[in-house]
Design a protein around this motif. Structure first.
Motif, mmCIF file in Angstrom:
data_model
loop_
_atom_site.group_PDB
_atom_site.id
_atom_site.type_symbol
_atom_site.label_atom_id
_atom_site.label_comp_id
_atom_site.label_asym_id
_atom_site.label_seq_id
_atom_site.Cartn_x
_atom_site.Cartn_y
_atom_site.Cartn_z
ATOM 1 N N GLU A 33 0.823 -1.215 0.000
ATOM 2 C CA GLU A 33 0.000 0.000 0.000
ATOM 3 C C GLU A 33 0.854 1.261 0.000
ATOM 4 O OE1 GLU A 33 -3.060 0.149 2.935
ATOM 5 O OE2 GLU A 33 -4.184 -1.471 2.001
ATOM 6 N N VAL A 34 1.919 1.258 0.783
ATOM 7 C CA VAL A 34 2.808 2.425 0.849
ATOM 8 C C VAL A 34 3.462 2.684 -0.505
ATOM 9 C CG1 VAL A 34 4.962 3.292 1.862
ATOM 10 C CG2 VAL A 34 3.223 2.271 3.323
ATOM 11 N N THR A 35 3.946 1.633 -1.151
ATOM 12 C CA THR A 35 4.580 1.829 -2.455
ATOM 13 C C THR A 35 3.566 2.285 -3.502
ATOM 14 O OG1 THR A 35 4.399 -0.537 -2.971
ATOM 15 C CG2 THR A 35 6.489 0.232 -2.050
ATOM 16 N N THR A 36 2.321 1.837 -3.394
ATOM 17 C CA THR A 36 1.275 2.306 -4.311
ATOM 18 C C THR A 36 1.068 3.806 -4.153
ATOM 19 O OG1 THR A 36 0.160 0.165 -4.318
ATOM 20 C CG2 THR A 36 -1.169 2.078 -4.923
ATOM 21 N N LEU A 37 1.026 4.290 -2.915
ATOM 22 C CA LEU A 37 0.853 5.725 -2.671
ATOM 23 C C LEU A 37 2.037 6.531 -3.209
ATOM 24 C CD1 LEU A 37 -0.547 5.624 0.969
ATOM 25 C CD2 LEU A 37 -1.799 6.220 -1.109
ATOM 26 N N ILE A 38 3.235 6.040 -2.984
ATOM 27 C CA ILE A 38 4.432 6.744 -3.455
ATOM 28 C C ILE A 38 4.453 6.805 -4.982
ATOM 29 C CG2 ILE A 38 6.960 6.596 -3.606
ATOM 30 C CD1 ILE A 38 6.865 5.430 -0.729
ATOM 31 N N LEU A 39 4.108 5.696 -5.626
ATOM 32 C CA LEU A 39 4.095 5.679 -7.095
ATOM 33 C C LEU A 39 2.996 6.573 -7.653
ATOM 34 C CD1 LEU A 39 4.831 1.909 -7.726
ATOM 35 C CD2 LEU A 39 6.344 3.846 -8.213
ATOM 36 N N ALA A 40 1.841 6.622 -7.002
ATOM 37 C CA ALA A 40 0.753 7.499 -7.447
ATOM 38 C C ALA A 40 1.186 8.959 -7.348
ATOM 39 C CB ALA A 40 -0.503 7.256 -6.620
ATOM 40 N N GLU A 41 1.871 9.316 -6.264
ATOM 41 C CA GLU A 41 2.373 10.681 -6.104
ATOM 42 C C GLU A 41 3.382 11.012 -7.202
ATOM 43 O OE1 GLU A 41 5.183 13.078 -2.973
ATOM 44 O OE2 GLU A 41 3.748 11.639 -2.155
ATOM 45 N N PHE A 42 4.268 10.074 -7.491
ATOM 46 C CA PHE A 42 5.258 10.274 -8.551
ATOM 47 C C PHE A 42 4.571 10.466 -9.899
ATOM 48 C CE2 PHE A 42 7.884 8.361 -11.918
ATOM 49 C CZ PHE A 42 8.960 9.235 -11.887
ATOM 50 N N ASP A 43 3.563 9.646 -10.186
ATOM 51 C CA ASP A 43 2.840 9.757 -11.461
ATOM 52 C C ASP A 43 2.141 11.106 -11.586
ATOM 53 O OD1 ASP A 43 3.700 7.214 -12.108
ATOM 54 O OD2 ASP A 43 1.784 6.245 -11.625
ATOM 55 N N LEU A 44 1.523 11.574 -10.498
ATOM 56 C CA LEU A 44 0.855 12.878 -10.524
ATOM 57 C C LEU A 44 1.850 13.999 -10.782
ATOM 58 C CD1 LEU A 44 -1.709 12.544 -7.609
ATOM 59 C CD2 LEU A 44 -2.221 12.804 -10.034
ATOM 60 N N LYS A 45 2.994 13.935 -10.117
ATOM 61 C CA LYS A 45 4.027 14.954 -10.307
ATOM 62 C C LYS A 45 4.513 14.941 -11.757
ATOM 63 C CE LYS A 45 8.501 16.402 -8.453
ATOM 64 N NZ LYS A 45 9.494 16.134 -9.472
ATOM 65 N N THR A 46 4.723 13.766 -12.301
ATOM 66 C CA THR A 46 5.180 13.643 -13.684
ATOM 67 C C THR A 46 4.145 14.220 -14.645
ATOM 68 O OG1 THR A 46 6.442 11.669 -13.112
ATOM 69 C CG2 THR A 46 5.966 12.020 -15.450
ATOM 70 N N GLN A 47 2.878 13.883 -14.448
ATOM 71 C CA GLN A 47 1.821 14.413 -15.323
ATOM 72 C C GLN A 47 1.719 15.931 -15.213
ATOM 73 O OE1 GLN A 47 -0.106 12.975 -17.709
ATOM 74 N NE2 GLN A 47 1.291 11.267 -17.371
ATOM 75 N N PHE A 48 1.846 16.457 -13.995
ATOM 76 C CA PHE A 48 1.808 17.905 -13.809
ATOM 77 C C PHE A 48 2.950 18.575 -14.580
ATOM 78 C CE2 PHE A 48 3.200 21.749 -11.663
ATOM 79 C CZ PHE A 48 2.029 22.482 -11.629
ATOM 80 N N GLU A 49 4.159 18.008 -14.475
ATOM 81 C CA GLU A 49 5.306 18.581 -15.168
ATOM 82 C C GLU A 49 5.124 18.545 -16.681
ATOM 83 O OE1 GLU A 49 8.458 16.274 -13.467
ATOM 84 O OE2 GLU A 49 8.582 17.569 -11.691
ATOM 85 N N ILE A 50 4.553 17.478 -17.202
ATOM 86 C CA ILE A 50 4.291 17.380 -18.643
ATOM 87 C C ILE A 50 3.293 18.448 -19.069
ATOM 88 C CG2 ILE A 50 3.193 15.946 -20.426
ATOM 89 C CD1 ILE A 50 4.444 13.501 -18.955
#
Length: 75
Positions: A33-50
């Motif tokens: 669950e923790v790694t899922t949250l961390i990866l979701a945060e990373f994906d959101l940051k990446t999409q925002f930057e794009i």
């Protein structure tokens, strides 16, 4: 599914076990669950930057659209 070996200090391992137990789950499930949250945060940051890159140089047009939207809603 893959296996991962994780080396932790004993005290941290005991704290994770206590946390998992308090939530009624295994340490494995807790870490999943923790790694899922961390990866979701990373994906959101990446999409925002794009999206930010795509919008560079378009701030004035964005402000025009916001002004137009405000005017349309309040009149």
């Amino acid at each position: 599914m893959n296996a991962l070996t994780l080396r932790l200090p004993e005290q941290k391992h005991q704290r994770l076990k206590a946390l998992a137990k308090s939530k009624g789950m295994s340490v494995n499930h807790l870490l999943d669950e923790v790694t899922t949250l961390i990866l979701a945060e990373f994906d959101l940051k990446t999409q925002f930057e794009i999206r930010a890159q795509r919008g560079q140089g378009k701030a004035e047009r964005g402000q025009e659209l916001l002004t137009k939207a405000k005017t349309g809603f309040f009149e």
